[in-house]
Every structure is written in structure tokens, then in C-alpha cells.
Write a protein that holds these residues in place. Sequence first.
Motif, PDB file in Angstrom:
ATOM      1  N   UNK A 158       0.867  -1.181   0.000  1.00  0.00           N
ATOM      2  CA  UNK A 158       0.000   0.000   0.000  1.00  0.00           C
ATOM      3  C   UNK A 158       0.899   1.225   0.000  1.00  0.00           C
ATOM      4  N   UNK A 159       1.045   1.847  -1.147  1.00  0.00           N
ATOM      5  CA  UNK A 159       2.038   2.918  -1.289  1.00  0.00           C
ATOM      6  C   UNK A 159       1.648   3.845  -2.430  1.00  0.00           C
ATOM      7  N   UNK A 160       2.260   5.002  -2.467  1.00  0.00           N
ATOM      8  CA  UNK A 160       2.097   5.881  -3.624  1.00  0.00           C
ATOM      9  C   UNK A 160       2.814   5.255  -4.816  1.00  0.00           C
ATOM     10  N   UNK A 161       2.144   5.297  -5.970  1.00  0.00           N
ATOM     11  CA  UNK A 161       2.799   4.742  -7.157  1.00  0.00           C
ATOM     12  C   UNK A 161       2.356   5.510  -8.394  1.00  0.00           C
ATOM     13  N   UNK A 162       3.134   5.321  -9.456  1.00  0.00           N
ATOM     14  CA  UNK A 162       2.758   5.863 -10.756  1.00  0.00           C
ATOM     15  C   UNK A 162       1.584   5.052 -11.303  1.00  0.00           C
ATOM     16  N   UNK A 163       0.667   5.749 -11.969  1.00  0.00           N
ATOM     17  CA  UNK A 163      -0.457   5.047 -12.586  1.00  0.00           C
ATOM     18  C   UNK A 163      -0.083   4.518 -13.963  1.00  0.00           C
ATOM     19  N   UNK A 164       1.010   5.018 -14.529  1.00  0.00           N
ATOM     20  CA  UNK A 164       1.385   4.649 -15.900  1.00  0.00           C
ATOM     21  C   UNK A 164       2.892   4.428 -15.990  1.00  0.00           C
ATOM     22  N   UNK A 165       3.305   3.704 -17.005  1.00  0.00           N
ATOM     23  CA  UNK A 165       4.720   3.402 -17.209  1.00  0.00           C
ATOM     24  C   UNK A 165       5.522   4.655 -17.540  1.00  0.00           C
ATOM     25  N   UNK A 166       4.886   5.556 -18.292  1.00  0.00           N
ATOM     26  CA  UNK A 166       5.583   6.773 -18.720  1.00  0.00           C
ATOM     27  C   UNK A 166       5.729   7.794 -17.598  1.00  0.00           C
ATOM     28  N   UNK A 167       5.072   7.530 -16.459  1.00  0.00           N
ATOM     29  CA  UNK A 167       5.168   8.376 -15.266  1.00  0.00           C
ATOM     30  C   UNK A 167       4.730   9.820 -15.504  1.00  0.00           C
ATOM     31  N   UNK A 168       3.698   9.990 -16.344  1.00  0.00           N
ATOM     32  CA  UNK A 168       3.188  11.334 -16.592  1.00  0.00           C
ATOM     33  C   UNK A 168       1.914  11.621 -15.786  1.00  0.00           C
ATOM     34  N   UNK A 169       1.287  10.584 -15.236  1.00  0.00           N
ATOM     35  CA  UNK A 169       0.034  10.754 -14.494  1.00  0.00           C
ATOM     36  C   UNK A 169       0.333  11.087 -13.037  1.00  0.00           C
ATOM     37  N   UNK A 170      -0.679  11.602 -12.310  1.00  0.00           N
ATOM     38  CA  UNK A 170      -0.482  11.852 -10.879  1.00  0.00           C
ATOM     39  C   UNK A 170      -0.152  10.560 -10.130  1.00  0.00           C
ATOM     40  N   UNK A 171       0.500  10.721  -8.983  1.00  0.00           N
ATOM     41  CA  UNK A 171       0.769   9.557  -8.125  1.00  0.00           C
ATOM     42  C   UNK A 171      -0.481   9.244  -7.320  1.00  0.00           C
ATOM     43  N   UNK A 172      -0.759   7.968  -7.154  1.00  0.00           N
ATOM     44  CA  UNK A 172      -1.926   7.569  -6.379  1.00  0.00           C
ATOM     45  C   UNK A 172      -1.496   6.591  -5.293  1.00  0.00           C
ATOM     46  N   UNK A 173      -2.055   6.772  -4.086  1.00  0.00           N
ATOM     47  CA  UNK A 173      -1.778   5.790  -3.043  1.00  0.00           C
ATOM     48  C   UNK A 173      -2.726   4.607  -3.239  1.00  0.00           C
ATOM     49  N   UNK A 174      -2.151   3.445  -3.397  1.00  0.00           N
ATOM     50  CA  UNK A 174      -2.966   2.274  -3.728  1.00  0.00           C
ATOM     51  C   UNK A 174      -2.201   0.991  -3.418  1.00  0.00           C
ATOM     52  N   UNK A 175      -2.907  -0.112  -3.370  1.00  0.00           N
ATOM     53  CA  UNK A 175      -2.232  -1.398  -3.365  1.00  0.00           C
ATOM     54  C   UNK A 175      -1.658  -1.593  -4.755  1.00  0.00           C
TER      55      UNK A 175
END
Lengths: 458, 458
Positions: free
Chosen positions: A310-327
Motif C-alpha cells: 500500500x504505497x504511492x505509485x505511478x499510474x502509468x509506465x511513462x510516469x506522466x500521471x499523478x501519483x496515487x496511493x494504492x495497493x
Amino acid sequence: MSNEKIPYKIYLSEDELPKQWYNVRADMKKKPAPLLNPGTGMPVTAEELGHVFCDELVKQELDETTPYIDIPEEILGFYKMYRPSPLVRAYCLEKALDTPAKIYYKFEGNNTSGSHKLNSAIAQAYYAKKQGLKGVTTETGAGQWGTALSMACSYFGLDCKVYMVKVSYEQKPFRREVMRTYGASVTPSPSMTTEVGKKILAEFPDTNGSLGCAISEAVEAATSQEGYRYVLGSVLSQVLLHQTVIGLETKTAMDKYGIKPDIIIGCAGGGSNLGGLIAPFMGEKLKGKADYRIIAVEPASCPSLTRGVYAYDFCDTGKVCPLQKMYTLGSGFMPSANHAGGLRYHGMSAILSELYDQGLMEAVSVEQTAVFEAAQKFARVEGILPAPESSHAIKAAVDEALKCKETGEEKTILFGLTGTGYFDMYAYAAYNDGKMSDYIPTDEELQRSFDTLPKINK
Amino acid sequence: MSNEKIPYKIYLSEDELPKQWYNVRADMKKKPAPLLNPGTGMPVTAEELGHVFCDELVKQELDETTPYIDIPEEILGFYKMYRPSPLVRAYCLEKALDTPAKIYYKFEGNNTSGSHKLNSAIAQAYYAKKQGLKGVTTETGAGQWGTALSMACSYFGLDCKVYMVKVSYEQKPFRREVMRTYGASVTPSPSMTTEVGKKILAEFPDTNGSLGCAISEAVEAATSQEGYRYVLGSVLSQVLLHQTVIGLETKTAMDKYGIKPDIIIGCAGGGSNLGGLIAPFMGEKLKGKADYRIIAVEPASCPSLTRGVYAYDFCDTGKVCPLQKMYTLGSGFMPSANHAGGLRYHGMSAILSELYDQGLMEAVSVEQTAVFEAAQKFARVEGILPAPESSHAIKAAVDEALKCKETGEEKTILFGLTGTGYFDMYAYAAYNDGKMSDYIPTDEELQRSFDTLPKINK
């Protein structure tokens, strides 16, 4: 009506269609963590999100307090074309399993897109049209979302550009053709049409593509063209909001017949179907009005809830989207090549992640050969050929029903049947030919993937 | 209820499901001509037919006088799994066409077999099971019938052997996999598993197969094995009888809302869907109680009603089946290779042929590019991807609605939407790519084919 015989299919009338979506965040004491700007590490603002998403959808994404949000008339009109969807009493499956359990499923496959994805696609297309946009861009993997969006855009006369994961583009030419029939343009991803695509192709010329990579391309295509925005078919809170139409209809139908589920089961990739199905039940649970066992079912090959962090992560491979805290399994995670169908996203909806973290729902993972076995059994007795994704829920429901057989308990089990498997016959063929295999990532593989998590977590 | 607003979809309740099929022959003053034994030229007896078909189905085939035949409880139970099917008011299509016409369609694609074929498949499987048979054999072309029968046989635990026209077997691997998922064995036809198949292969080693040839193989496979019978998905009067569930539901739903169709339209290959849809309306017409325009729509590439002759003909290429008097192109007729989808049978149901001959219904033929154009338009606004077969009816309905636009008449148009096109994406791709072509057989071609008619007509 509680003493009435339950029909095979419960259809609500058009008047009983929900007029509002339900925003479960409003009833969560501890809310999901905010989206962060990956550059600044600060919560994203509506203005920042507005470059990527339609204004009204940004509002919905950030709204944590309004419990009910009106469904616009135009969307209700479209919903009436294929909703309310049936709530089915699985009499034939119960008989085949010889279980005292009562099994219900909410079937979302009765529209041409073939899945529940249309519920959010039409909403997102509507808001894009209302904002006066020319079109939208998106990514699609297994193709359900791209199909649904193409259909929705065609209805409102919007341009629709779909980036389709290359391996799916090649293996699922028919999905592509459905999208084209609805007037969408479909580009295999990674492609040379975007900077991020070119960069990925330069580094990995033989890549099969991934959902994360297709997202990056679609976002770039939206933000680099006048009059376009990006839309996403799962994970986001706005998507879960639109999908609550599933759960709200289900609850109305069950209440009408005096049915109370003991267990509610849904497959979980990004979480849109599960989040939508459970929302009103979870709402009662959050308010202490009722209790339900709620089970998320994920593939053993892509186990974000059961084995992720459960951590902040990139939503996309290109890392252009906001970070989301998620499993998440880390944005570098790729399900193994033998994984069939959808449910291949590395992370999980922030809302569901938070509810899971608070212990308000459970999660199990299942292996795909067992999933197809359940799918085949189900198809033979219930007369619906289920999508591989939906069959994860079938497998878990069958397991629970068989436990009831052992204990003699007459539990009421509800599960979400998200769609049909007409475009997944390669996978069925592999199963029919005994060539389907299972794969469970090793701890070492997952650790390598966790290492791709952003530094902000440290 | 006649002043009530008509919903987008009219769903009957389970209680409103018809309890009896309607045998329209009982109300025909002039009956269809009897089936003849091809060897003796005499009407076939129940005993002769009993070698090929199940006993109960033979009874139904020969029964010209009983107007209503009870639907057994077991079949009703299965019907409840997917019926009543929706009667849809095509509000979105009406708006897109800007027509004053009111358009309704009865949608039979909401079951896994994807078409109306299941209505008869389940009945035929039931009677086979009841007779204690091991299994049934059949042929399939486009694959809708084979899929439906596989599903029905799996439900009753019957063995199911499908002979699939070779070109379809190769071009539609996914149809094949659905059948296999339901446990059927699928053999490309012509095959080396039958004498008639071997003979055809010896003469035409490169043949793509045909429906007539697959029928011959399936009949041989049934009659040469203990405990098997042959079943057929169209053309026969028993099949039309089972399919009347479509028309009976439609009539009940329309009566409930006080709707009276002016025009009733159905696509016609062997005639099972059209015959089923129109039956109760035709019944009223035969009794002088009401009048309706009834239009059969057939492909210009296989125009049995519009360009065929009304004569006794073989039902199969191998000439092992009884002779039937029908509108036919000759059993040697093969639709051209560019013909997509079903509706490729050389003849037409004896019941419909006789009704057409008596002037009680009309027929039109349409070309396939125009059919796919209508299909695409329909898909985009009504959210259902129609089968190519069903799209013939859409095309004719659209044409009638556009006539209403010219004249300003508010006619009520009803058509049968028999199924979905998920397994016809090759054809859609050809259309999307501008590579679809039309073909109309020349008079010379038809004449050569008429020359294959049996001598009994001379």
C-alpha cells in the motif's frame, strides 16, 4: 414482496433506474489519500488535472463529500438503451452444484460493448461533449473499455482515439473491428505517434506493449492536441462513481424481493466493477446499518491486493500521471505472457485500496486454469459465456457455494458478472485444448517490481 | 395500458411467457404440400421420418391441425434462463432517421448462442433426451445453429456432433471453440467420416463445403449410429413451431401496450425466425381478424423467394432427405464466395413458401453492402452489433421508415433482430476497409441451378 417466488431474472422498470450515483467516499471516515503531483509531491489541483481530464470529471474525481451526484438526463437516456441490467438468480448453477446456497449475479454483459465498462464510458463521453471538446483519447488492453468508449463517442459524435496494447491489437483483431465499426481510430501501442511511444520503442523495439505504456501514449495524445482530453476506464474514483449504477440497481432489486446477501463477490483489476457493485452495500456497512462479507477476486498472476504494497505509485509506465496511493505491484510489473484477458493492471482503485486497508473487505487470488474450469461449468448451465475477468468472480462464488454444501448453510451469495467472453475464444481454445497454464510471480520478481516505486514512499 | 409511455425495452414477466407454441398450419385453409419420399414419390410416413428425427418431432412435423401445442415444463424452465426476450422501441434509430415511423424490434441475441436458434435447439434436445437417445447430429454454416444446439445438448447431457461447413470452420475458429466449450464435437464438412463426405471429396477435393453437403453428412452420421437422430435448425415446420415463442411474446407485449404493427419484417434464410415472428399475426390475418404487411427480406445473392421457383426439391446436396415443396433455387445452388454470414440455404420453409404463394406476405431482396451500411448505422445508435443475417431486416425496416419520412406517415414497424454479430467481424472488417462487394446471380446461373430440380416436378 418478500414471499414472492424469485424469478430467474429480476428486471427493474425504467422508473426504477437510479437517478443519482453514490459517492461512497462521502461516508468513509478515513478518506483515500489524495492524488499527488509527481513533480512537486503536493496534492494535485483541479487546474492541474484539468489539462488531462474534462472539468466535470475532475470535480467528481476530487469530490470526497457529496454522497449523491445527479445522473444527467442525457446519460439516463442512454442507460435506458441497455439498463436496468438483469439480476439473475442462478437456479441452474445452484442445482448443478447441489448447494443450499442461493446464488445471484448482476449481469452487465447485455450490451454490445459486452461489459460494464459502458456505464462510465457514456458518462465520460457526455461530459467531454458538454465541455465542447472534439474528442477523447484512451488506452485499452483486453478491449472492453475501448469498445465501450467507441460506442459512447459514436453516440455523442465525438472523435475517439484508442491506443491498444500491441499484443491485444494483434491477437484480438475482432475487438479492433468493433471499435472501428463505431468509428474509433485504433493504434497499436507503443507507436511512433507519440514521443513516449518512440522512446519506449527505441529502448525495447520488440515490446508487446503494456497497459501502463498505452496510458502514457493516450495521455500525451490528449494533452498535445487542442480540444482533446484523456479518459480512463477503471482505477479512478470518478469511474467507480459511475459504476455505482450496478450496485444501486442490484440493491433496489434485492430490497424489492427482501433478499439480503451474506457475501458479495467481484473480480478486481483496477476495481471499477467491484467498486460499483459493492458501493451501496459498503455504504450501509460504513454507517453500521448492515454487515456483509465483501470479497475482491484477483488473478494469482497479477495480485495487487493480496501480495502488493500500500504505497504511492505511478499510474502509468511513462510516469506522466499523478501519483496515487494504492495497493500496487509497482508500475514496472508486467503479468506473465500466459495471462489471458484483462485484470492486468499493476495497481488498484484508491477507494478500494483504502477500504481493504481498513479491513472492510477481503481479497483472494485464483489461478486461471481453475477460473476457466468455473467459466466452462457456468457457461454450460447458465447459458452465458463469461469473460475471463468475470469468471474470477464465478470461481470464488462457486467455492463459497461449495463450502455451504459442506456446512449446510443457506447463505445468499451475490456476484458481479461483468461481461461476455465472445472475444476471448483464443483463451477458451487454449483451455479446451488443455494448453492453458498458470503462473504465480515469485517473491523475488515482486521485490524487483516494488523497487520501481517512487522515492516519495521512502 | 395504451396511454402509458412506451419504455425503451418491454420485458414481459416470466408468468407471461407463452405456455404453448402456435401451429399456424392449423389456420391455413390451403396447407403446405406434404413431404415426399424421394425414392417412391409418395408422402413420407411418420415411420420413415422416425429413422431420421425424434418421434415427438416427427409428430410435430406432420401435425397440420392442432393449433396450440403445449411447451413442456422442462423447456419452459430453460426458456426462463433467457426469455422473455426484450421488445425494444428503437427511439434512438427513429431519431437518427428523423422519421415519424415508430420502430420496434424483438431482440433474440441476448443469450450466449447469440441468436434465436436456441428456441428450437432446446426443444429438439429435450425430445431427444426424452426418447432416451445418446445424442444428435447436425450441420452448421455461419455457426449460430451449431452453437445453440451445443448449448442445449450440454444442458440435457446429450452428445452433440456438428458438421460445420469447411469454409466456416476455417474462417470462424471462435464459433468452433464456443461449441467445444459446450462439449460438442465439431467436424469440418465434407469429411472422411461419412460415405457421402468421402464421395464429395473424391469428386471435388478442393471444395469449401456447403450447407446441403453438411446436412447429408449429419443425416448419415445420425442414421448409421445406434441412439442418434438428426436435428435441423431451420426450414422444417417443427422448427417454425418452436420459434413461434418469438411472435407470441411480441404479440403479448404489443397488446399490453396497445401497439398494432402496420408492417412486420424479418430476414429469411430457411425461414425459422420470420416464421416464428409472424405466426400469431399471420394467424389473425388468416382468420380475417386483422391485416398486416409482412415482408421477408433475403440476400440478393441467395434470393429463393424473389427469384426462385415453387417446386419440390431436395433439402440436401446428398439427396438423402425427403423432398419438400418450397421456393427454391435448386439444391445445386451455391451462394457466391463473397456472401457473408448465413441466409445461404437454397430453399425456404414450406409454410412460408405456401403463405408467400398465396399472396399473404411479400418478399424483397437486398445487397450486402447496403445491409452492412444499415448494420453500422444501427450499431452506432442502438448499441447492439447486429448479425449480418439480422441486418437484412434492419435494412428493410430503415427503408420503410425513410418512406414514412417522405410521406409523413406514422406507421408502426416491427422487425426481428435475430442475433448479434460478434463472430462476424471478418465481414465487418471487410466493410470497414471498403472491401465488401455485392453479387447478384445471373438468370443463366439460376437456370443452371433450376436444372438440378428433381424430375418429379416435370
